[in-house]
Design an enzyme around this catalytic site. Structure first.
Site, PDB file in Angstrom:
ATOM      1  N   CYS A 170     -28.653  65.708 -15.896  1.00  0.00           N
ATOM      2  CA  CYS A 170     -29.079  64.387 -15.385  1.00  0.00           C
ATOM      3  C   CYS A 170     -30.187  64.553 -14.355  1.00  0.00           C
ATOM      4  O   CYS A 170     -31.258  65.037 -14.692  1.00  0.00           O
ATOM      5  CB  CYS A 170     -27.902  63.617 -14.787  1.00  0.00           C
ATOM      6  SG  CYS A 170     -26.405  63.657 -15.766  1.00  0.00           S
ATOM      7  N   ASP A 220     -28.110  56.489 -24.149  1.00  0.00           N
ATOM      8  CA  ASP A 220     -28.506  56.909 -22.811  1.00  0.00           C
ATOM      9  C   ASP A 220     -29.699  56.075 -22.366  1.00  0.00           C
ATOM     10  O   ASP A 220     -30.801  56.227 -22.885  1.00  0.00           O
ATOM     11  CB  ASP A 220     -28.866  58.403 -22.832  1.00  0.00           C
ATOM     12  CG  ASP A 220     -29.116  58.982 -21.446  1.00  0.00           C
ATOM     13  OD1 ASP A 220     -29.244  58.198 -20.485  1.00  0.00           O
ATOM     14  OD2 ASP A 220     -29.185  60.216 -21.331  1.00  0.00           O
ATOM     15  N   HIS A 252     -24.650  58.963 -21.520  1.00  0.00           N
ATOM     16  CA  HIS A 252     -25.297  59.669 -20.416  1.00  0.00           C
ATOM     17  C   HIS A 252     -24.228  60.351 -19.543  1.00  0.00           C
ATOM     18  O   HIS A 252     -23.220  59.742 -19.210  1.00  0.00           O
ATOM     19  CB  HIS A 252     -26.112  58.689 -19.558  1.00  0.00           C
ATOM     20  CG  HIS A 252     -26.820  59.365 -18.436  1.00  0.00           C
ATOM     21  ND1 HIS A 252     -27.980  60.081 -18.613  1.00  0.00           N
ATOM     22  CD2 HIS A 252     -26.500  59.492 -17.131  1.00  0.00           C
ATOM     23  CE1 HIS A 252     -28.354  60.597 -17.463  1.00  0.00           C
ATOM     24  NE2 HIS A 252     -27.472  60.255 -16.543  1.00  0.00           N
TER      25      HIS A 252
END
Ligand SMILES: *[C@@H]1O[C@H](CO)[C@@H](O)[C@H](O)[C@H]1NC(C)=O
Ligand SMILES: *[C@@H]1O[C@H](CO)[C@@H](O)[C@H](O)[C@H]1NC(C)=O
Ligand SMILES: *[C@@H]1O[C@H](CO)[C@@H](O)[C@H](O)[C@H]1NC(C)=O
Ligand SMILES: *[C@@H]1O[C@H](CO)[C@@H](O)[C@H](O)[C@H]1NC(C)=O
Length: 285
Positions: A170, A220, A252
């Site tokens: 991330c 995502d 995500h």
């Protein structure tokens, strides 16, 4: 007779046979230890590493067991984990470090947020006092790059480990690209893996010098299908070794915070971890 035929077959396919135990390979192809499987990945439980403070940066570090047959061939390598916004407060991030150590790599994760990581998901901030925009503005590249370069110099100069693989998740995914960009302001890594990166720029993708593998979620908002296609196009154009794997029915954050009661998410986290380990094995050893 059977044993020697089996031995020949294994040798032919690159295995090394342990004396007296026909059929049991001491080392995998290339002599780098047995292959990994998902059983070494911990998703819950007690972290096993320790914290050190170096130049005012807290670093979580887990050493591989000397009894692990994968450790010795990896003694000149380290994995640098660049976390999501939840940082070292999130147990899954520490457990990921431990899991890479079980793959034989000394593994290390700096606190990217100086003791104050995000309390909630940046996608769905349920904490009204948490301002995502402000958090990301404060943790910009000017602030984050030096933390990473200091950690890289700790690995190279204090631990005396020359080869580094970066694994970014991330928020940290963008920085996994930045450490293999040239000219690198971060001291450089030799190979990178990233899962569901956010805030990546086209320039950072096109600037890579080293191999990169990407694990993407199909759903995502921070790396949409269109952005994923663009990422893949830029990597193709760049012409360095790359891999983009999309894991279906994931979201995500799955490579860190998968919901293990959803089979596709559990599988996605396991596969993304194995993708990273195999990619590092291929390009670090
Ligand atoms: C060291 O860290 C502390 C706590 O995060 C911070 O208040 C201080 O300013 C830092 N010092 C330096 C020299 O960066
Ligand atoms: C969040 O932070 C940004 C940037 O610092 C600021 O412009 C904005 O007003 C803040 N939003 C709220 C709701 O406080
Ligand atoms: C990055 O964040 C620091 C600290 O919050 C701030 O002083 C600096 O102006 C920011 N830089 C940019 C380019 O936004
Ligand atoms: C995980 O998934 C299950 C099944 O869909 C759901 O009931 C549960 O609320 C989820 N847990 C979290 C923490 O989102």
């Amino acid at each position: 007779m059977r044993a020697s035929l089996l031995s020949s077959a294994l040798l032919l396919f690159g295995g090394v046979v342990q004396a007296g135990t026909p059929g049991k390979r001491k080392n995998g192809p290339g002599g780098n230890g047995p292959p990994v499987d998902a059983s070494i990945l911990a998703h819950t439980g007690q972290p096993e590493g320790k914290e050190v403070v170096h130049n005012n940066i807290t670093i979580y570090i887990t050493l591989p067991s000397p009894r692990n047959p994968r450790s010795k061939p990896r003694s000149q390598t380290a994995v640098l984990i660049l976390t999501d916004v939840f940082g070292l407060d999130l147990v899954q991030n520490r457990l990921l470090v431990d899991s890479f150590a079980r793959a034989g790599y000394l593994t290390i994760a700096p606190d990217l947020f100086d003791g104050s990581p995000a309390p909630e998901d940046i996608n769905t901030p349920s904490n009204p006092s948490f301002n995502v925009t402000d958090f990301l503005a404060r943790h910009n590249t000017t602030v984050t790059d030096p933390i990473i370069s200091t950690t890289i110099s700790y690995i190279r100069n204090q631990l005396k480990i020359p080869k580094i693989a970066a694994a970014g998740y991330c928020f940290g995914g963008r920085y996994a690209f930045r450490v293999i960009n040239s000219p690198s302001v971060l001291g450089g890594a030799d190979v990178a893996f990233t899962a569901h990166p956010s805030l990546l720029t086209d320039g950072e993708i096109s600037g890579i010098e080293k191999p990169v593998a990407v694990a993407a979620a199909d759903v995502d908002s921070l790396l949409t299908p269109a952005q994923r296609a663009s990422l893949e196009g830029l990597l193709l154009e760049r012409g360095r070794p790359y891999q983009v794997s999309t894991y279906g029915q994931t979201v995500h954050g799955f490579a860190v915070r998968a919901n293990y009661s959803i089979a596709s998410q559990k599988l996605g986290k396991e596969e993304a971890f194995l993708q990273a380990v195999r990619w590092f094995d291929r390009f670090l050893l």
